[in-house]
Design an enzyme around this catalytic site. Sequence first.
Site, PDB file in Angstrom:
ATOM      1  N   PHE A 198     -19.765  -0.840  75.072  1.00  0.00           N
ATOM      2  CA  PHE A 198     -19.823  -2.168  74.138  1.00  0.00           C
ATOM      3  C   PHE A 198     -18.390  -2.900  73.774  1.00  0.00           C
ATOM      4  O   PHE A 198     -18.102  -3.228  72.654  1.00  0.00           O
ATOM      5  CB  PHE A 198     -20.300  -1.549  72.655  1.00  0.00           C
ATOM      6  CG  PHE A 198     -21.582  -0.606  72.663  1.00  0.00           C
ATOM      7  CD1 PHE A 198     -22.541  -0.844  73.179  1.00  0.00           C
ATOM      8  CD2 PHE A 198     -21.022   0.805  72.603  1.00  0.00           C
ATOM      9  CE1 PHE A 198     -23.671   0.101  73.359  1.00  0.00           C
ATOM     10  CE2 PHE A 198     -22.053   1.564  72.778  1.00  0.00           C
ATOM     11  CZ  PHE A 198     -23.287   1.305  73.299  1.00  0.00           C
ATOM     12  N   CYS A 199     -17.812  -2.839  74.804  1.00  0.00           N
ATOM     13  CA  CYS A 199     -16.432  -3.642  74.907  1.00  0.00           C
ATOM     14  C   CYS A 199     -15.324  -2.809  73.832  1.00  0.00           C
ATOM     15  O   CYS A 199     -14.451  -3.495  73.412  1.00  0.00           O
ATOM     16  CB  CYS A 199     -16.488  -5.196  74.504  1.00  0.00           C
ATOM     17  SG  CYS A 199     -17.339  -5.925  75.796  1.00  0.00           S
ATOM     18  N   ASN A 200     -15.843  -1.527  73.688  1.00  0.00           N
ATOM     19  CA  ASN A 200     -14.877  -0.874  72.693  1.00  0.00           C
ATOM     20  C   ASN A 200     -14.625   0.490  73.323  1.00  0.00           C
ATOM     21  O   ASN A 200     -15.063   1.446  73.098  1.00  0.00           O
ATOM     22  CB  ASN A 200     -15.602  -0.746  71.347  1.00  0.00           C
ATOM     23  CG  ASN A 200     -14.448  -0.150  70.175  1.00  0.00           C
ATOM     24  OD1 ASN A 200     -13.557   0.336  70.426  1.00  0.00           O
ATOM     25  ND2 ASN A 200     -14.765  -0.485  69.023  1.00  0.00           N
TER      26      ASN A 200
END
Length: 690
Positions: free
Chosen positions: A415-417
């Site tokens: 999740f791009c985290n």
Amino acid sequence: MGGKETDPAYEEVFSPEQMTRIRSEYDRLKGLCYLDQAGSALYSKSHLEGAFADLQSNVYSNPHSNNTTSKLCSDSIDQVRYRILHHFNTDVEKYSVIFTGSATESIKLLAQSFEWRNDTVQGSHGQCGQFVYTEDNHTSILGMRSLVSQRGASVRCLDHEEALSIFSSSENGFNPESPANGLSSERPTNSLFVYSGQCNFSGVKYPLSWIADVHNGVLNDRSNWYVLLDATSLISTDVLNLSKVSPDFVCVSFYKIFGYPTGLGALLVKNSSHHVLKRNYYGGGTVLVALSAVNEYVPRPAIHESFEDGTLNFISIIGLLHAFDAMKETIIEYTLLSRHCFHLARYLFQSLARLHHSNGSPAVVLYADTAYDDAASQGGIVNFNMLRANGEHIGFAEVLHMANVHDIQLRTGCFCNPGACRRHLGLSTEDVRRHFQAGHVCGDENDIIDGRPTGSVRVSFGVFNTKHDVDHLLGVLGKCFVHQPAVHKWPSNWQKRLENLRSKFNKKPTKSQRENADSQNCNDKDQTQDSGRIRNHNLHAISRVEYPIFSEPTPPAVIWKGVDKSNSNLVFTNGRYDRQWMITNQSGVALTQKSEPLLCLLQPFIDEANNRLRLSFEGQPDITVPLNLDVERGDGNYSFCQSKVCGDRIRGNDCGDDVGIWLSNALHKPGLRLIRQLPDDNRTNKKSLG
Ligand SMILES: Cc1ncc(COP(=O)(O)O)c(C=O)c1O
């Protein structure tokens, strides 16, 4: 165990009238179970109707043209600015709205413009301030690091525990009236602290009191501290009240709230802090005057005017007015929306915690930062991985495919985290490096490496979701991944886990929470230990198949990971035929398992004795095609064609009408073709990583 109080809690927030309205606003969903609000929100019917009726009845033109239609346009854009500020409970006296293309663009704009020196101080010797960020940030924030360090700032990462410890020691409270929130013209440097109002991985809402803590010097008192609040995930389903907290900068993205328009974000700038921003570019209407022969220009005075380069995305901006109107009419109050999403998330969180295989071992590992006690600290997000009865992880790609087959839309991966992902999955920085070296990149389906997950499954809720959606998801997860009969019970260490989560943010459990948790623990005694691998398990999940058909990205991923062949219902002993066929659609584009989940129900078998590839699909008779199409013969039955799979051009032979029609019937798509790769095409070699 029994008794109502021990069941997962669910509370209906919207009234029956509101639910009816919401259903009609999103009736295009039909049976689709959309669980990816944090990916993007969905636009409502009246939002689109309002926006299109407006565009059809008015003429809006370039706001820089100064004619009547242009004036109407710029006045309408100003209206939208007021409306946005009103939404955040503030006004033009306190904040300015700079429109951008996305939250990411807002973040980049700040990284390019923030002044790390306080030039008003004599003898500051060019010192620069600090850029401090929490590790649980989106990659858009991580990307600031190289820009800000090029511009002189020193960079510091606060990991989760460190951040909690720094801020828990702070006793500061927010005083909106305090003159400059601790700024001093004596300090030689400006520093920036960046964090996310809501983690897009776990949904934890980080305390907004941290803003005042930073202003008041909790990080240090040698620099003037400013705060960028990444509100992108938070405001997707919650309100941000800027009369109660006072970040200097806030980045937002509108598709995360309304689904439409996309490509529109904003940087909100506190007017009293804008002096730390310095433009190093101008373009379009951002200047009062620009001389063409010499490099001289004078920027426009209004904050937004000097930062909005080029012509604004004015048609989309005007559409926003209708987004606010429609949402307000549908849900009445934003606090209801955040509670609605929270209650769905809590119900799912607790139900997953209770889900166990027949042997008593947990079916789910949950990645949480709160005990899901209230909507003030937890958003509508649940993050998890499924476990087999022997405790092994099930790859997130398997869950994604089964969800797709059952019309459930969720998101998997990191999740791009990467910071939150690393922490929750218990990976070290070195592990992440090794995963990359082993071929795993963001967004792929390389979901398990050395038995450990590289990402997870995220479910996030929006206004249109109902308890029925959660029950549908639970039903599918139970049917596909839980050895039956499933056992529903609170885990033995549940109460302790909740206490640990609560203590992170120094929250004492309420009396009712304590009582509730106690009753949840009463079944601990019948917790059975994992009894080892269930070999002949009765899962409904389709076993992983090594497809000889090109169907990116899963099959190569499966082969790369060297999945146990005994698990596969298609045995290729020598891999001779691996990935030599593809299915193309009407336009000649190769189907992928991502775009066409039903592909996973298509079973290919190699019958070498009879030189046939046999395809089978439930509900229709099998079909066969020759294993070796003799192209050179040019017998006219098979035609040559080209397509692309994952960017590689494939040259192959069309296997004929019969199998094309058969595939179209199976996959409910007209015009499908089966293509056999030419023997001299080298793509297979390229992908054969073993
Ligand atoms: C917390 C957070 N910050 C920033 C972004 C980037 O937003 P955008 O897609 O508008 O660039 C996202 C997107 O998912 C997000 O969740």
